[in-house]
Design an enzyme around this catalytic site. Structure first.
Site, PDB file in Angstrom:
ATOM      1  N   SER A   3      15.191 133.958  19.373  1.00  0.00           N
ATOM      2  CA  SER A   3      14.323 134.849  19.176  1.00  0.00           C
ATOM      3  C   SER A   3      14.460 135.982  20.470  1.00  0.00           C
ATOM      4  CB  SER A   3      12.862 134.818  19.396  1.00  0.00           C
ATOM      5  OG  SER A   3      11.971 135.805  19.612  1.00  0.00           O
ATOM      6  N   GLU A  36      12.733 137.648  21.994  1.00  0.00           N
ATOM      7  CA  GLU A  36      11.697 137.467  23.073  1.00  0.00           C
ATOM      8  C   GLU A  36      12.300 136.732  24.341  1.00  0.00           C
ATOM      9  OE1 GLU A  36       8.134 137.794  23.661  1.00  0.00           O
ATOM     10  OE2 GLU A  36       8.492 139.566  22.538  1.00  0.00           O
ATOM     11  N   TYR A  66       5.815 131.370  24.723  1.00  0.00           N
ATOM     12  CA  TYR A  66       6.443 131.420  23.522  1.00  0.00           C
ATOM     13  C   TYR A  66       8.010 131.762  23.701  1.00  0.00           C
ATOM     14  CZ  TYR A  66       8.835 132.985  19.264  1.00  0.00           C
ATOM     15  OH  TYR A  66       9.446 133.240  18.107  1.00  0.00           O
TER      16      TYR A  66
END
Ligand code: NAP
Ligand code: F7E
Length: 345
Positions: free
Chosen positions: A132, A134, A156
């Site tokens: 991801s 992120e 996460y």
């Protein structure tokens, strides 16, 4: 012989599009579903019912390594796509240990199962990991590409960094054909309703039809690179068709703020977002990711992949779907509903 694929997270947004794609390419498609007190199969109902189901479901959970091992042994898939995760960034601050167990260690459990079965049977099982953007978090360069260092800003993001590196480690240690797609935000009419884009299109269309008065959001200044999930699953598949495994950024290289998304959605419905959107600090995050913008040149040159859907088309398709849902809801409240089912679009 048809190839056999196993998708974890098949009940989620990406899983449903990927199952459709693989079926259309002639795969025998299997999916992992976890047990729940409700069906939870809204996004894949069109694939699992009928005389010849296009997708076969198996109970399993990323927290249950033995179950994963048994399933991989039984199926001996050609390709495994690991899309399952506790995928909500805000929720990961409330459930950090659970997020680490599922989103990080869950990947290790799956890799261990693949490694064991591959060792025992000699069959090569190709692996895709849903990494991801992120992971870039508090970005150290813009735009972000495969070589940009990670600086995750949430439990996460940290869990995804673990999964990313353990996938690379298994590739290098055990000669697994394992690839990571570093996907930037991608949305669709099937996007979970608590992610910001879908929250906005659901909220705005319900406001349009008088079903709600206000939409409460957090940081409107955050900026993202938003693409269409249907385009992005094609990149996942292409990665596993390469002779050599590798890691790729998948993105549009276009940047919009949450405020831009509100403006675009509400004005499409002839509404002024400023009259309806209110800030609720409950939706702020303890540490925010202010900006993510991807450079997908490597995917373009090596996978010949590029996004097919523009930002405006994405907003249009989400608004159209959610307007139909709101109209159905309105009919339900007046007792004239044709169907109580949610759209599976
Ligand atoms: P999603 O809609 O939230 O779907 C997540 C899937 O994981 C669901 O099928 C969910 O099952 C399943 N799951 C959750 N915990 C599990 C567990 N313990 N065991 C087995 N399955 C479990 O996510 P998405 O948007 O499709 O994203 C797919 C993957 O890409 C995720 O790994 C996500 O972190 C990653 N990703 C997403 C984006 C994005 O913008 N969408 C960007 C980069 C990476 P239930 O249906 O039962 O909840
Ligand atoms: O937030 C801001 C919020 O939850 C986007 C996941 O798929 O993409 C997703 O993670 C931005 C953030 O997505 C609200 O603070 C403002 O800056 O839609 P989101 P995300 O956190 O970027 C990445 C790539 C993944 O991998 C993840 O799995 O919008 N924001 N107001 C809000 N966000 C939410 N959810 N709700 C609000 O009310």
């Amino acid at each position: 012989m048809n190839k056999r694929a196993l998708i974890t997270g098949v009940t989620g947004q990406d899983g449903s599009y990927l199952a459709e794609l693989l079926y259309s390419k002639g795969y025998e498609v299997h999916g992992l579903r976890r047990r729940s007190s409700t069906f939870g199969t809204e996004r894949i109902e069109h694939l699992i019912f009928g005389e010849e189901p296009k997708l076969q479901l198996h109970y399993g959970d990323l927290s249950d390594g033995n179950g994963l091992m048994r399933l991989i042994r039984e199926l001996e898939p050609d390709e495994v796509y690991n899309l399952a995760a506790q995928s909500h960034v805000r929720v990961s601050f409330d459930q950090p240990t659970y997020t680490a167990d599922t989103t990080a260690v869950g990947t290790l459990r799956l890799l261990e199962a693949i490694r064991d079965v591959q060792d025992d049977t000699g069959k090569q099982i190709r692996f895709y990991q849903a990494s991801s953007s992120e992971m870039f978090g508090k970005v150290v360069e813009t735009p972000q590409k495969e070589t940009t260092p990670f600086y995750p800003r949430s439990p996460y993001g940290v869990a995804k960094v673990y999964s990313h590196w353990i996938t690379i480690n298994y590739r290098e240690s055990y000669d697994l054909h394992a690839s990571c797609g570093i996907l930037f935000n991608h949305e669709s009419p099937r996007r979970g309703e608590t992610f910001v884009t879908r929250k906005i299109t659901r909220g705005a269309t319900r406001i349009k039809l008088g079903l709600q008065d206000k939409l409460f959001l957090g940081n409107l200044d955050a900026k993202r690179d938003w693409g269409f999930a249907g385009d992005y699953v094609e990149a996942m598949w292409r990665m596993l068709q390469q002779d050599k495994p590798d890691d790729y950024v998948v993105a549009t290289n276009e940047l919009y703020s949450v405020r831009d998304f509100c403006e675009k959605t509400f004005s499409r419905l002839d509404l002024d977002y400023r009259k309806y959107v209110e800030i609720d600090p409950r939706f702020y995050r303890p540490a925010e990711v202010e900006l993510l913008l991807g450079d997908a040149t490597k995917a373009l040159t090596q996978l010949h992949w590029k996004p097919q859907t523009s930002f405006d088309q994405l907003v249009d398709m989400m608004c159209e779907n959610d307007l139909a849902m709101a109209q159905n809801e309105l009919l339900l409240t007046s007792g004239n509903a044709p169907s109580s089912k949610r759209s599976a679009a």
